[in-house]
Write a protein that holds these residues in place. Structure first.
Motif, PDB file in Angstrom:
ATOM      1  N   ALA A 131      -4.258  42.218  -9.511  1.00 37.07           N
ATOM      2  CA  ALA A 131      -3.147  43.152  -9.707  1.00 37.07           C
ATOM      3  C   ALA A 131      -2.198  43.126  -8.511  1.00 37.07           C
ATOM      4  O   ALA A 131      -0.967  43.145  -8.672  1.00 37.07           O
ATOM      5  CB  ALA A 131      -3.690  44.563  -9.927  1.00 37.07           C
ATOM      6  N   LYS A 132      -2.750  43.073  -7.302  1.00 40.74           N
ATOM      7  CA  LYS A 132      -1.897  43.027  -6.108  1.00 40.74           C
ATOM      8  C   LYS A 132      -1.096  41.727  -6.056  1.00 40.74           C
ATOM      9  O   LYS A 132       0.044  41.719  -5.572  1.00 40.74           O
ATOM     10  CB  LYS A 132      -2.763  43.186  -4.860  1.00 40.74           C
ATOM     11  CG  LYS A 132      -3.289  44.605  -4.681  1.00 40.74           C
ATOM     12  CD  LYS A 132      -4.174  44.717  -3.446  1.00 40.74           C
ATOM     13  CE  LYS A 132      -4.705  46.141  -3.307  1.00 40.74           C
ATOM     14  NZ  LYS A 132      -5.607  46.273  -2.140  1.00 40.74           N
ATOM     15  N   ALA A 133      -1.679  40.647  -6.541  1.00 40.36           N
ATOM     16  CA  ALA A 133      -0.949  39.376  -6.575  1.00 40.36           C
ATOM     17  C   ALA A 133       0.247  39.464  -7.519  1.00 40.36           C
ATOM     18  O   ALA A 133       1.327  38.934  -7.224  1.00 40.36           O
ATOM     19  CB  ALA A 133      -1.885  38.247  -7.009  1.00 40.36           C
ATOM     20  N   ILE A 134       0.068  40.156  -8.643  1.00 43.48           N
ATOM     21  CA  ILE A 134       1.193  40.354  -9.574  1.00 43.48           C
ATOM     22  C   ILE A 134       2.241  41.258  -8.935  1.00 43.48           C
ATOM     23  O   ILE A 134       3.447  41.024  -9.044  1.00 43.48           O
ATOM     24  CB  ILE A 134       0.698  40.954 -10.912  1.00 43.48           C
ATOM     25  CG1 ILE A 134      -0.350  40.045 -11.559  1.00 43.48           C
ATOM     26  CG2 ILE A 134       1.882  41.184 -11.858  1.00 43.48           C
ATOM     27  CD1 ILE A 134       0.055  38.601 -11.706  1.00 43.48           C
ATOM     28  N   GLN A 135       1.778  42.289  -8.243  1.00 46.20           N
ATOM     29  CA  GLN A 135       2.690  43.194  -7.526  1.00 46.20           C
ATOM     30  C   GLN A 135       3.666  42.434  -6.642  1.00 46.20           C
ATOM     31  O   GLN A 135       4.854  42.761  -6.585  1.00 46.20           O
ATOM     32  CB  GLN A 135       1.888  44.127  -6.627  1.00 46.20           C
ATOM     33  CG  GLN A 135       1.776  45.535  -7.103  1.00 46.20           C
ATOM     34  CD  GLN A 135       0.992  46.366  -6.103  1.00 46.20           C
ATOM     35  OE1 GLN A 135       0.668  45.909  -4.999  1.00 46.20           O
ATOM     36  NE2 GLN A 135       0.678  47.578  -6.491  1.00 46.20           N
ATOM     37  N   GLN A 136       3.165  41.449  -5.950  1.00 46.09           N
ATOM     38  CA  GLN A 136       4.002  40.714  -5.002  1.00 46.09           C
ATOM     39  C   GLN A 136       5.109  39.922  -5.687  1.00 46.09           C
ATOM     40  O   GLN A 136       6.049  39.477  -5.039  1.00 46.09           O
ATOM     41  CB  GLN A 136       3.124  39.784  -4.157  1.00 46.09           C
ATOM     42  CG  GLN A 136       2.187  40.531  -3.219  1.00 46.09           C
ATOM     43  CD  GLN A 136       2.921  41.565  -2.374  1.00 46.09           C
ATOM     44  OE1 GLN A 136       3.914  41.243  -1.702  1.00 46.09           O
ATOM     45  NE2 GLN A 136       2.460  42.811  -2.413  1.00 46.09           N
ATOM     46  N   GLN A 137       5.016  39.768  -6.997  1.00 49.29           N
ATOM     47  CA  GLN A 137       6.022  39.012  -7.746  1.00 49.29           C
ATOM     48  C   GLN A 137       7.045  39.911  -8.441  1.00 49.29           C
ATOM     49  O   GLN A 137       7.964  39.399  -9.073  1.00 49.29           O
ATOM     50  CB  GLN A 137       5.348  38.151  -8.827  1.00 49.29           C
ATOM     51  CG  GLN A 137       4.338  37.148  -8.325  1.00 49.29           C
ATOM     52  CD  GLN A 137       3.693  36.387  -9.466  1.00 49.29           C
ATOM     53  OE1 GLN A 137       4.381  35.794 -10.300  1.00 49.29           O
ATOM     54  NE2 GLN A 137       2.369  36.409  -9.525  1.00 49.29           N
TER      55      GLN A 137
END
Length: 594
Positions: free
Chosen positions: A215-221
């Motif tokens: 989820a945090k990886a998606i946040q960064q996008q």
């Protein structure tokens, strides 16, 4: 529009792998001839992309085709609104941009394709806009209609549309070989792109395997812009609908990551959960949104308008002669102080005459260009209070008599399902019919759209805005007027808090405890400030000059996009976009205060 598919131009070959930002919006005003927008949100999106094209930004955009548009408005003599479709055919107008693609929606395969519209900037840079279309042979009859009506149908239809925009948009980017670093959600309609990105990251593994790190990886996008403090502006759907449209696996993932609010799927919360940068669209709106969503850091980037789109032809000609650099750098509007104010007056007068010619052609009403003319044009919703000006008709008539004549122009559509908004239009018609003074003329113009909005903001003398605070998130029509030397008379909300220099760029309507007192403040400002200024041509000429030099320099999408690039898309320091949110547990979901 072209009458045959054979006349559709070929798309220019672009290297889309260089596009670092994907801009998603349910509506985008691309052309006067395409009904792909309803109002302010779509016009802002179009202006953003026009500035992106002018400044060479590495952006592409995704939206829906809306084959039957928003609607064409029809008004009878009493102001009763009816609607008809605005039909167009993408296959006869735009080049195809994809093969047939599909996603899983409503428990079945939904096929779609994309058409491409190119926004071309002053130097030839192209921003490709991909319009998704579900009118594909092999889809069910219902599914073929999903890209017909902008903001049409019921909640189930809307969720299907938003599923196609978000999930289908990510599928399209994959098919084109595009891997943007940033996905910008222009309002919550596109929030399901976050689930599409999560599915892409898991590469076929079930969504139940997704972790907080995923989820945090998606946040960064992801970047999210919220546009309204009005609760109805935040799309919500029942849990049964969520499961029926998206499937149980997506539904359980959305619930697990905390995108429910008050037992409903909330698109704003979905966007908030998966975004590293969140912003409101004016300074005040950022503060209001921060209060609404206290567990998230909410920034503010004030909206703007695309100057070359909204300036009148005479004004553009004047600026091309005197400050030609304005087309690529809007900060040159400050140099308007070096232009003779009377040249600005002459350019505005030409735009006013064009507006009045249009009104005569449409309505048969003949207006006097020498008289003060007030414009009020926007989406008709109750919080915008279109009838506030008529709280005391006798006082309004007295103001008209003192001036030797006053003209007021109205325009605006109510959503087909908004009965209260439709009633407001009838109220304006009724108030106009009761006016006894021959010195006061009120005209309500039918079918407010890009063309009419352009001419009104080009040609009126004062732009009136009377929203109920704090529900005006930003507002952009007054910005368009300011670029054309038209001052605003407005409640201090949205952009006007930042744009009002009292007596210089316009005037503020002071707050009051009730509507009658606020209407009194409106009349007092007309009597004591606007009328005396109008009666001094020299003073009014300087006000026109100030409106452009002060407000035109800042309230434009060239400046706005620059702030998105440096603050949201590619921040110069990690502290600027430090919304590396913790994904909250369900029980931590904050309450919306509105």
């Amino acid at each position: 529009m072209p009458s045959s598919p054979n006349t559709v131009p070929s798309a220019v070959v672009l290297d889309l792998t260089e596009r670092r930002v994907a801009y998603f919006s349910m509506e985008i005003a691309l052309s006067k001839s395409l009904p792909t927008y309803s109002g302010g949100l779509g016009v802002l999106a179009g202006d953003t992309l026009r500035s992106a094209a002018d400044t060479g930004a590495p952006i592409l955009a995704v939206s829906l085709a809306h084959r039957r548009g928003y609607f064409e408005q029809h008004l009878d003599a009493q102001g009763q609104q009816t609607e008809s479709d605005v039909v167009w055919f993408p296959e006869k107008t735009l080049p195809a941009a994809s093969d047939i693609l599909s996603i899983s929606l409503q428990g079945r395969e939904l096929k779609f394709r994309a058409w491409r519209f190119d926004v071309v900037g002053v130097t030839g840079h192209i921003i490709p806009v991909f319009l998704l279309d579900s009118d594909i042979e092999g889809n069910t009859p219902y599914d073929r209609t999903l890209t017909d009506h902008l903001y049409g149908g019921d909640n189930y239809y809307r969720l299907c549309q938003e599923g196609l925009l978000g999930l289908g948009g990510i599928k399209l980017l994959q098919s084109l070989g595009v891997k943007p670093e940033v996905h910008h959600m222009n309002e919550g309609h596109a929030a399901l792109l976050t689930i599409g990105l999560l599915e892409e990251r898991l590469a076929g593994a079930p969504l139940r395997n997704a972790t907080d790190d995923d989820a945090k990886a998606i946040q960064q996008q992801c970047v999210f812009t919220t546009h309204t403090p009005v609760p109805a502006g935040h799309d919500q759907f029942g849990l049964d609908q969520m499961a029926a449209v998206l499937g149980h696996e997506r539904a359980s993932t959305i619930e697990r990551f905390g995108a429910l609010h008050n037992g409903l799927m909330n698109m704003t919360y979905l966007a908030l959960r998966f975004s590293r940068y969140v912003n409101g669209v004016a300074m005040q709106h950022g503060k209001v949104s921060q209060h609404m969503f206290p567990e998230y850091k909410v920034h503010s980037i004030t909206n703007g308008v695309h100057a070359a789109t909204w300036l009148s032809a005479p004004m553009k000609d004047l600026f091309d002669r005197e400050i030609p650099e304005w087309r690529h750098d809007n900060q040159y509007f400050r140099s308007v102080y070096g232009i003779d104010p009377w040249k600005i007056v002459e350019a505005h007068t030409a735009a006013k005459l064009r507006l009045f010619q249009t009104i005569k052609a449409r309505t048969g009403v003949e207006l006097d260009p020498k008289l003060l003319t007030i414009g009020f044009a926007r989406r008709v919703a109750t919080y915008k209070r279109a009838s506030l000006l008529f709280k005391d008709p006798a006082r309004l008539e007295a103001i008209a008599e003192s001036l030797g004549g006053l003209q007021i122009l109205y325009a605006g559509k109510a959503h087909p399902a908004d009965n209260a908004g439709k009633a407001l239009i009838r109220d304006v018609f009724s108030a106009a019919a009761r006016i006894n003074s021959s010195k006061l003329k009120i005209v309500y113009l039918e079918n407010y759209d890009w063309e009419l909005g352009e001419q009104l903001t080009n040609g009126v003398d004062v732009w009136l805005n009377t929203p109920l605070r704090p529900y005006e998130a930003s507002g952009t029509s007054g910005m368009k007027a300011a670029l054309n030397g038209v001052p605003s008379l407005s409640v201090l909300d949205g952009w006007w808090i930042e744009g009002c220099a009292e007596g210089i760029t316009g005037w503020a309507i002071e707050d009051a405890d009730d509507e009658s007192q606020e209407a009194g403040n409106l009349y007092a400002k007309l009597e004591k400030a606007v009328v005396p200024a109008w009666q001094s041509p020299k003073v009014w000429a300087r006000i026109r000059q100030h409106s452009i030099a002060v407000n035109g320099t800042f309230f434009n999408t060239h400046r706005m996009l620059g702030q998105y690039v440096s603050n949201a898309y590619f921040p110069l320091s990690s502290s600027v976009a430090s919304t590396d949110q913790e994904i909250p547990d369900e029980e931590k979901i904050p309450a919306v205060v509105a």
